[in-house]
Design a protein around this motif. Structure first.
Motif, PDB file in Angstrom:
ATOM      1  N   GLU A 166       0.835  -1.195   0.000  1.00 28.48           N
ATOM      2  CA  GLU A 166       0.000   0.000   0.000  1.00 28.48           C
ATOM      3  C   GLU A 166       0.877   1.254   0.000  1.00 28.48           C
ATOM      4  N   PHE A 167       0.287   2.381  -0.407  1.00 27.41           N
ATOM      5  CA  PHE A 167       1.022   3.631  -0.412  1.00 27.41           C
ATOM      6  C   PHE A 167       1.615   3.945   0.956  1.00 27.41           C
ATOM      7  N   GLU A 168       0.855   3.646   2.008  1.00 19.69           N
ATOM      8  CA  GLU A 168       1.301   3.999   3.353  1.00 19.69           C
ATOM      9  C   GLU A 168       2.312   3.007   3.934  1.00 19.69           C
ATOM     10  N   ASP A 169       2.671   1.987   3.159  1.00 13.15           N
ATOM     11  CA  ASP A 169       3.620   0.992   3.644  1.00 13.15           C
ATOM     12  C   ASP A 169       5.071   1.355   3.352  1.00 13.15           C
ATOM     13  N   ALA A 170       5.300   2.432   2.621  1.00 16.09           N
ATOM     14  CA  ALA A 170       6.662   2.837   2.283  1.00 16.09           C
ATOM     15  C   ALA A 170       6.844   4.312   2.619  1.00 16.09           C
ATOM     16  N   LEU A 171       7.909   4.622   3.338  1.00 17.71           N
ATOM     17  CA  LEU A 171       8.239   5.994   3.698  1.00 17.71           C
ATOM     18  C   LEU A 171       9.375   6.461   2.790  1.00 17.71           C
ATOM     19  N   ILE A 172       9.143   7.553   2.070  1.00 14.80           N
ATOM     20  CA  ILE A 172      10.084   8.026   1.058  1.00 14.80           C
ATOM     21  C   ILE A 172      10.598   9.415   1.421  1.00 14.80           C
ATOM     22  N   GLU A 173      11.891   9.598   1.253  1.00 16.52           N
ATOM     23  CA  GLU A 173      12.498  10.918   1.417  1.00 16.52           C
ATOM     24  C   GLU A 173      13.263  11.261   0.148  1.00 16.52           C
ATOM     25  N   ILE A 174      12.911  12.375  -0.468  1.00 13.58           N
ATOM     26  CA  ILE A 174      13.506  12.786  -1.733  1.00 13.58           C
ATOM     27  C   ILE A 174      14.618  13.793  -1.473  1.00 13.58           C
ATOM     28  N   ASP A 175      15.759  13.554  -2.102  1.00 11.59           N
ATOM     29  CA  ASP A 175      16.860  14.518  -2.069  1.00 11.59           C
ATOM     30  C   ASP A 175      16.690  15.442  -3.276  1.00 11.59           C
ATOM     31  N   PRO A 176      16.333  16.697  -3.067  1.00 15.90           N
ATOM     32  CA  PRO A 176      16.028  17.578  -4.202  1.00 15.90           C
ATOM     33  C   PRO A 176      17.256  18.031  -4.971  1.00 15.90           C
ATOM     34  N   VAL A 177      18.435  17.829  -4.397  1.00 17.74           N
ATOM     35  CA  VAL A 177      19.677  18.290  -5.025  1.00 17.74           C
ATOM     36  C   VAL A 177      20.435  17.136  -5.678  1.00 17.74           C
ATOM     37  N   GLY A 178      20.477  16.006  -5.004  1.00 14.48           N
ATOM     38  CA  GLY A 178      21.283  14.889  -5.481  1.00 14.48           C
ATOM     39  C   GLY A 178      20.614  14.006  -6.505  1.00 14.48           C
ATOM     40  N   GLY A 179      19.317  14.203  -6.744  1.00 16.58           N
ATOM     41  CA  GLY A 179      18.631  13.387  -7.732  1.00 16.58           C
ATOM     42  C   GLY A 179      18.361  11.967  -7.280  1.00 16.58           C
ATOM     43  N   THR A 180      18.275  11.757  -5.963  1.00 14.35           N
ATOM     44  CA  THR A 180      18.003  10.431  -5.434  1.00 14.35           C
ATOM     45  C   THR A 180      16.822  10.484  -4.466  1.00 14.35           C
ATOM     46  N   PHE A 181      16.320   9.314  -4.102  1.00 12.45           N
ATOM     47  CA  PHE A 181      15.342   9.221  -3.021  1.00 12.45           C
ATOM     48  C   PHE A 181      15.574   7.911  -2.276  1.00 12.45           C
ATOM     49  N   SER A 182      15.310   7.942  -0.981  1.00 11.97           N
ATOM     50  CA  SER A 182      15.478   6.764  -0.140  1.00 11.97           C
ATOM     51  C   SER A 182      14.105   6.236   0.264  1.00 11.97           C
ATOM     52  N   VAL A 183      14.030   4.937   0.404  1.00 12.11           N
ATOM     53  CA  VAL A 183      12.759   4.263   0.703  1.00 12.11           C
ATOM     54  C   VAL A 183      12.958   3.346   1.896  1.00 12.11           C
ATOM     55  N   ARG A 184      12.068   3.450   2.851  1.00 10.19           N
ATOM     56  CA  ARG A 184      12.050   2.516   3.977  1.00 10.19           C
ATOM     57  C   ARG A 184      10.702   1.809   3.995  1.00 10.19           C
ATOM     58  N   ILE A 185      10.730   0.496   3.888  1.00 12.52           N
ATOM     59  CA  ILE A 185       9.501  -0.293   3.957  1.00 12.52           C
ATOM     60  C   ILE A 185       9.106  -0.423   5.422  1.00 12.52           C
ATOM     61  N   LEU A 186       7.902  -0.011   5.745  1.00 17.95           N
ATOM     62  CA  LEU A 186       7.452  -0.026   7.133  1.00 17.95           C
ATOM     63  C   LEU A 186       7.011  -1.437   7.543  1.00 17.95           C
ATOM     64  N   PRO A 187       7.008  -1.707   8.852  1.00 15.20           N
ATOM     65  CA  PRO A 187       6.749  -3.082   9.308  1.00 15.20           C
ATOM     66  C   PRO A 187       5.458  -3.685   8.775  1.00 15.20           C
ATOM     67  N   GLN A 188       4.393  -2.898   8.672  1.00 15.30           N
ATOM     68  CA  GLN A 188       3.136  -3.487   8.221  1.00 15.30           C
ATOM     69  C   GLN A 188       3.212  -3.937   6.767  1.00 15.30           C
ATOM     70  N   GLY A 189       4.067  -3.291   5.972  1.00 14.02           N
ATOM     71  CA  GLY A 189       4.198  -3.694   4.579  1.00 14.02           C
ATOM     72  C   GLY A 189       4.926  -5.009   4.411  1.00 14.02           C
ATOM     73  N   ALA A 190       5.877  -5.274   5.299  1.00 16.59           N
ATOM     74  CA  ALA A 190       6.690  -6.491   5.198  1.00 16.59           C
ATOM     75  C   ALA A 190       6.176  -7.614   6.073  1.00 16.59           C
ATOM     76  N   ARG A 191       5.078  -7.396   6.770  1.00 17.45           N
ATOM     77  CA  ARG A 191       4.582  -8.406   7.697  1.00 17.45           C
ATOM     78  C   ARG A 191       4.323  -9.736   6.978  1.00 17.45           C
ATOM     79  N   GLY A 192       4.834 -10.812   7.551  1.00 15.28           N
ATOM     80  CA  GLY A 192       4.603 -12.136   6.980  1.00 15.28           C
ATOM     81  C   GLY A 192       5.575 -12.525   5.890  1.00 15.28           C
ATOM     82  N   ILE A 193       6.560 -11.673   5.599  1.00 16.38           N
ATOM     83  CA  ILE A 193       7.537 -12.000   4.557  1.00 16.38           C
ATOM     84  C   ILE A 193       8.911 -12.097   5.212  1.00 16.38           C
ATOM     85  N   ARG A 194       9.411 -13.297   5.361  1.00 18.40           N
ATOM     86  CA  ARG A 194      10.727 -13.477   5.962  1.00 18.40           C
ATOM     87  C   ARG A 194      11.802 -12.909   5.044  1.00 18.40           C
TER      88      ARG A 194
END
Length: 241
Positions: A166-194
């Protein structure tokens, strides 16, 4: 635009208008037989881009690229890929599975999101950060960029885990200068996937009235021993071409 965002192992092909004379294979034609003309054009050109990209990795490009139950392109077993389209842009990327575990791309018009969409797709901290970016770096529609990044995350995640996100399962931070973005998958998104992936790093670009985002995961980075639990398939559909 897209090639500058991806690993060297990924081949790409993009166009900014629908080329004349492009046709679908009969099996593909059946997928859009009842679709409106605009959908037929974007689908046809997306498959054309996919075939051109496949040729660049010396892979047979005369086979139909069908769609899975969520509309995702069904690539040959030895291939990983992604297709995107928006008004004025179509693109496809592919790579050999021995080198790339998953790749996700998304393109959007560099225009404001419709009212209410940011609140629907972004976490509170993402909303605050996006509004700050719009004030501090007004040359890009960061709300649309965030939406595009969310789509690229989904397209990267799904082939690896075979589970929706779901959209709310990933937290994204965009670097406006470096042209990159970082993604953290939140616990509810990965639940049940070892051994589910916890983080991705993507890249973005903007130009010609379009924002484009991309994520690629090398085969060496792919988590081993993924084991999703069997759960009802009730989440949103994957965004594809």
């Amino acid at each position: 635009m897209i090639e500058q965002l991806l690993a060297a192992e990924v081949a790409s092909y993009e166009v900014f208008e629908d080329p004349p004379g492009v046709t679908l294979l009969s099996e593909e034609e059946a997928l859009v037989r009842d679709s409106v003309e605009s959908r037929r054009r974007e689908f046809t050109t997306g498959r054309h881009c996919a075939r051109m990209a496949l040729a660049r990795i010396e892979f047979p490009s005369d086979r139909p690229i069908l769609s899975g139950p969520r509309g995702e392109p069904l690539w040959p077993d030895q291939v990983r890929g992604s297709i995107t389209h928006c008004r004025g842009y179509r693109a496809a990327v592919v790579a050999r599975a021995s080198e790339i575990a998953s790749v996700g791309i998304d393109a959007e018009p560099d225009q404001p999101l419709p009212d209410g969409v940011l609140e629907a797709v972004a976490l509170p901290e993402e909303q605050a950060r996006t509004k700050e970016l719009l004030r501090s770096f007004p040359g890009v529609r960061w709300d649309r960029m965030l939406f595009s990044a969310k789509e690229s995350v989904y397209k990267t995640w799904f082939p690896i885990t075979r589970r929706p996100l779901e959209f709310e399962d990933a937290l994204i931070e965009i670097d406006p200068v470096g042209g990159t973005f970082s993604v953290r998958i939140l616990p509810q998104g990965a639940r049940g996937i070892r051994n589910a992936p916890e983080r991705f790093t993507g890249r973005w670009t903007a130009g010609k009235g379009i924002v484009v985002t991309a994520i690629s995961v090398t085969a060496a980075e792919r988590p081993l021993d993924l084991n999703p639990e069997r759960t009802p398939d009730i989440h949103r559909g994957v965004s594809t071409a």
